[in-house]
Write a protein that holds these residues in place. Structure first.
Motif, PDB file in Angstrom:
ATOM      1  N   ALA A  64       0.642  -0.952  -0.025  1.00  0.00           N
ATOM      2  CA  ALA A  64       0.162   0.260  -0.174  1.00  0.00           C
ATOM      3  C   ALA A  64       1.028   1.248  -0.105  1.00  0.00           C
ATOM      4  CB  ALA A  64      -0.785   0.111   1.245  1.00  0.00           C
TER       5      ALA A  64
ATOM      6  N   ALA B  12      -0.582   8.457  -3.923  1.00  0.00           N
ATOM      7  CA  ALA B  12      -1.896   8.012  -3.507  1.00  0.00           C
ATOM      8  C   ALA B  12      -2.951   9.069  -3.293  1.00  0.00           C
ATOM      9  CB  ALA B  12      -1.383   6.659  -2.133  1.00  0.00           C
TER      10      ALA B  12
ATOM     11  N   PRO C  99       2.540  -2.366  -7.321  1.00  0.00           N
ATOM     12  CA  PRO C  99       1.364  -2.570  -6.617  1.00  0.00           C
ATOM     13  C   PRO C  99      -0.114  -1.707  -7.250  1.00  0.00           C
ATOM     14  CG  PRO C  99       3.197  -0.773  -6.070  1.00  0.00           C
ATOM     15  CD  PRO C  99       3.141  -0.834  -7.185  1.00  0.00           C
TER      16      PRO C  99
ATOM     17  N   ALA D 233      -2.579  -0.289  -7.077  1.00  0.00           N
ATOM     18  CA  ALA D 233      -3.283   1.122  -6.589  1.00  0.00           C
ATOM     19  C   ALA D 233      -2.764   2.158  -8.116  1.00  0.00           C
ATOM     20  CB  ALA D 233      -3.392   1.746  -5.160  1.00  0.00           C
TER      21      ALA D 233
END
Length: 283
Positions: A44, A61, A131, A133
């Motif tokens: 994350a 993010a 990742p 994301a």
């Protein structure tokens, strides 16, 4: 639509005359530092930093993204000091830290012998797999480097039309057949849409949305380009087709006949332009 047209202009850039002044050569970001880096745990990450030879795209993010395009890169106080475009000439400091990377952004007026000053130092790491994301940023990250290839081949006083056309095919060819199909052209447009969104400091959601919009707008633009330049009808674009009528400017004409009043065509051209603009959704 304006962004789509800008992306099209970026992919098919006009070549300036050979005597145009070329940009000064710049020292690049060291090759071992290029690629995607992540802040925090790979499961994350708090953000991504994508480095190419002459640019950095920082995508957190949460919050707005930022694009820096460098005019120079030099060594000072153990750092690679990359200076960005713009009146403020922002600097990004880079240095390897074991298998990771450290960056800092010092105050504009801070002297080199005092770097990094009070600027916070951010640690970045490589991740074995992208990742999830940030997976949607992939085509944009690829285009970050591709646009530099296009600038080197198509920029003022640097390349030729054949070199420029070959560069477009080289950065766009995914299948390895040395030709560009609709999907490959659309991928370039999606990457360009992402780059434009990052330049405007869009947040990660908007950057992803720009990539999603590019999936539609990019596909439409790809079809326009393909259908406009696919002279042999094989549903692929070659470097030769991209350079058609551009590599060598030639006209022969015919001695017989009489000049016509071309002004009479203006009404017909205006109607045609209105139809085209309507189809393209222009204002």
């Amino acid at each position: 639509m304006n962004r789509l047209l800008l992306a099209l202009a970026l992919l098919l850039p006009p070549l300036l005359p050979a005597n145009a002044q070329a940009p000064d050569a710049v020292a690049a970001v060291p090759e071992r530092l290029r690629g995607a880096w992540f802040a925090g745990d790979c499961a994350a990450p708090a953000g991504m930093l994508a480095l190419s030879a002459r640019a950095a795209a920082r995508v957190p993010a949460e919050g707005p993204a930022r694009l820096l395009r460098f005019t120079e890169a030099r060594q000072a106080a153990g750092w690679t000091v990359a200076t960005g475009r713009g009146a403020e000439a922002p600097r990004l400091l880079l240095r390897p830290a074991g298998e990771g990377l450290e960056t800092a952004e010092p105050a504009n007026k801070l002297r080199d012998d005092r770097l990094p000053g009070d600027a916070p130092v951010t640690a970045w790491r490589r991740c074995a797999a992208t990742p999830l994301a940030f997976a949607s940023q992939g085509e944009g990250v690829a285009f970050l480097g591709s646009v530099e290839v296009l600038e080197a081949a198509c920029g003022p006083g640097i390349g030729s039309v054949p070199d420029c056309a070959a560069a477009i095919v080289r950065v766009g060819d995914v299948s390895g057949d040395n030709l560009l199909g609709t999907a490959e052209l659309a991928r370039l447009f999606r990457g360009a849409a992402w780059l434009l969104s990052i330049q405007s400091e869009a947040g990660p959601e908007l950057a992803g949305l720009a990539g999603g919009a590019g999936a539609l707008g990019g596909l439409a633009a790809a079809r326009v380009v393909l259908e406009s330049l696919d002279y042999d009808g094989d549903n692929r674009l070659s470097a030769r087709e991209l350079a058609q009528d551009r590599a060598a400017l030639a006209t022969v004409g015919e001695a017989r006949g009489r000049p016509l009043a071309l002004e009479r065509l203006s009404d017909g051209i205006a109607v045609l332009r209105g139809v085209v603009e309507g189809l393209m959704g222009a204002d």
